[in-house]
Design a protein around this motif. Structure first.
Motif, PDB file in Angstrom:
ATOM      1  N   ASP A   1       0.805  -1.221   0.000  1.00  0.00           N
ATOM      2  CA  ASP A   1       0.000   0.000   0.000  1.00  0.00           C
ATOM      3  C   ASP A   1       0.838   1.270   0.000  1.00  0.00           C
ATOM      4  O   ASP A   1       0.306   2.368   0.168  1.00  0.00           O
ATOM      5  CB  ASP A   1      -0.973   0.000   1.188  1.00  0.00           C
ATOM      6  N   TYR A   2       2.134   1.124  -0.200  1.00  0.00           N
ATOM      7  CA  TYR A   2       3.015   2.291  -0.251  1.00  0.00           C
ATOM      8  C   TYR A   2       4.080   1.984  -1.286  1.00  0.00           C
ATOM      9  O   TYR A   2       4.700   0.915  -1.238  1.00  0.00           O
ATOM     10  CB  TYR A   2       3.616   2.533   1.128  1.00  0.00           C
TER      11      TYR A   2
ATOM     12  N   LEU B   1       7.362   3.445  -3.850  1.00  0.00           N
ATOM     13  CA  LEU B   1       8.433   4.427  -3.889  1.00  0.00           C
ATOM     14  C   LEU B   1       9.262   4.243  -5.167  1.00  0.00           C
ATOM     15  O   LEU B   1       9.337   3.140  -5.716  1.00  0.00           O
ATOM     16  CB  LEU B   1       9.377   4.269  -2.685  1.00  0.00           C
TER      17      LEU B   1
ATOM     18  N   SER C   1       1.054   6.752  -1.681  1.00  0.00           N
ATOM     19  CA  SER C   1       0.328   5.776  -0.890  1.00  0.00           C
ATOM     20  C   SER C   1      -0.888   5.312  -1.690  1.00  0.00           C
ATOM     21  O   SER C   1      -1.320   5.972  -2.630  1.00  0.00           O
ATOM     22  CB  SER C   1      -0.073   6.367   0.453  1.00  0.00           C
TER      23      SER C   1
ATOM     24  N   LEU D   1       1.835  -1.818   4.928  1.00  0.00           N
ATOM     25  CA  LEU D   1       1.834  -1.018   6.155  1.00  0.00           C
ATOM     26  C   LEU D   1       1.752  -1.872   7.408  1.00  0.00           C
ATOM     27  O   LEU D   1       2.291  -1.526   8.441  1.00  0.00           O
ATOM     28  CB  LEU D   1       0.669  -0.029   6.117  1.00  0.00           C
TER      29      LEU D   1
ATOM     30  N   TYR E   1       5.584  -4.599   7.692  1.00  0.00           N
ATOM     31  CA  TYR E   1       5.705  -3.198   8.076  1.00  0.00           C
ATOM     32  C   TYR E   1       7.111  -2.670   7.851  1.00  0.00           C
ATOM     33  O   TYR E   1       8.088  -3.203   8.374  1.00  0.00           O
ATOM     34  CB  TYR E   1       5.322  -3.010   9.543  1.00  0.00           C
ATOM     35  N   GLY E   2       7.185  -1.623   7.040  1.00  0.00           N
ATOM     36  CA  GLY E   2       8.443  -0.934   6.822  1.00  0.00           C
ATOM     37  C   GLY E   2       9.372  -1.594   5.836  1.00  0.00           C
ATOM     38  O   GLY E   2      10.344  -0.975   5.386  1.00  0.00           O
ATOM     39  N   LYS E   3       9.137  -2.846   5.473  1.00  0.00           N
ATOM     40  CA  LYS E   3      10.076  -3.547   4.596  1.00  0.00           C
ATOM     41  C   LYS E   3       9.807  -3.187   3.140  1.00  0.00           C
ATOM     42  O   LYS E   3       8.670  -3.054   2.733  1.00  0.00           O
ATOM     43  CB  LYS E   3       9.929  -5.058   4.758  1.00  0.00           C
ATOM     44  N   LEU E   4      10.874  -3.058   2.355  1.00  0.00           N
ATOM     45  CA  LEU E   4      10.743  -2.738   0.948  1.00  0.00           C
ATOM     46  C   LEU E   4      11.055  -3.950   0.078  1.00  0.00           C
ATOM     47  O   LEU E   4      12.033  -4.655   0.316  1.00  0.00           O
ATOM     48  CB  LEU E   4      11.692  -1.600   0.565  1.00  0.00           C
TER      49      LEU E   4
ATOM     50  N   PHE F   1      11.901  -4.629  -3.870  1.00  0.00           N
ATOM     51  CA  PHE F   1      12.366  -3.856  -5.014  1.00  0.00           C
ATOM     52  C   PHE F   1      12.139  -4.578  -6.333  1.00  0.00           C
ATOM     53  O   PHE F   1      12.186  -5.814  -6.402  1.00  0.00           O
ATOM     54  CB  PHE F   1      13.870  -3.566  -4.883  1.00  0.00           C
ATOM     55  N   GLY F   2      11.923  -3.779  -7.383  1.00  0.00           N
ATOM     56  CA  GLY F   2      11.966  -4.304  -8.731  1.00  0.00           C
ATOM     57  C   GLY F   2      13.410  -4.437  -9.194  1.00  0.00           C
ATOM     58  O   GLY F   2      14.351  -4.115  -8.467  1.00  0.00           O
TER      59      GLY F   2
END
Lengths: 115, 115
Positions: free
Chosen positions: B31-32, B34, B51, B95, B100-103, B105-106
């Protein structure tokens, strides 16, 4: 945004040895993370460094191979243990603060080559 | 299982024109979102985020669009400048819960802007 410094910036190591990477943030942050970027690949999360407790590891990563410390809210270390050529990667530290949707900010990484 | 995909490994654009970088995701818990820019020998630099409650976010020359039904986001850079030449990574985060907080990546898209 937080400024993140990593040491060393690069190293060449012999197989079977261990290396500890340091990550220093210029302000107190809620969360710190360690990522790996293998050659030609994307960034993969290794673990979340928890202040005052054991790190939380992602699938495929174990504490014996990648022990992590986080003694306070501005500093963390990642050790790459018993290294093999397959561990040759860029290791990146990141940090984010606050709750909710916040971006992570990254250090410049440690470029590690294993002979 | 690649949960975040950037299907174009590279993109070449003329200076002054629009650059459009695309990203698809499969995890409906994200849900977020970047975008990061990465130069060689540097860590990823945060560019812009969005978001899931929005469908557009703009910051200067950078605009991110989110299409939740298609699980697709894009980054528009207008006008493109030679200094924009870098690798662009799309990342996503959930979220709540263990995400939570983990990214995630592509794989990244190499953008080259020609003078």
């Amino acid at each position: 945004s937080a400024v993140i410094s990593q040491k060393p910036s690069r190293d060449i190591c012999q197989r079977g040895t261990s290396l500890t990477i340091q990550c220093q943030v210029d302000s107190q942050v809620t969360m710190m993370f360690w990522y790996r970027q293998q050659p030609g690949q994307s960034l993969t999360l290794i673990a979340t460094a928890n202040q005052g407790s054991e790190a939380t590891y992602e699938s495929g990563f174990v504490i014996d191979k990648f022990p992590i410390s986080r003694p306070n809210l501005t500093f963390s270390t990642l050790t790459v243990s018993n290294m093999s050529p397959e561990d040759s990667s860029i290791y990146l530290c990141s940090a984010r603060d606050g709750t909710g949707n916040q971006p992570q900010h990254f250090g410049d990484g440690t470029r590690l080559s294993i002979l | 299982d690649q949960q975040v995909k950037q299907n174009s490994p590279s993109l070449s654009v003329q200076e002054g024109r629009i650059s459009i970088l695309n990203c698809d995701y499969t995890n409906s818990m994200f849900d977020y979102f970047l975008w990061y820019k990465k130069y060689p020998a540097e860590g990823p630099t945060f560019l812009i985020s969005i978001s899931s409650i929005k469908d557009k976010n703009e910051d200067g020359r950078f605009t991110v669009f989110l299409n939740k039904s298609a699980k697709h986001l894009s980054l528009h850079i207008v006008p493109s400048q030679p200094g924009d030449s870098a690798v662009y990574f799309c990342a996503a985060s959930g979220l709540g819960g263990t995400s939570y907080g983990k990214l995630t990546f592509g794989q990244g898209t190499i953008l080259t802007v020609h003078p």
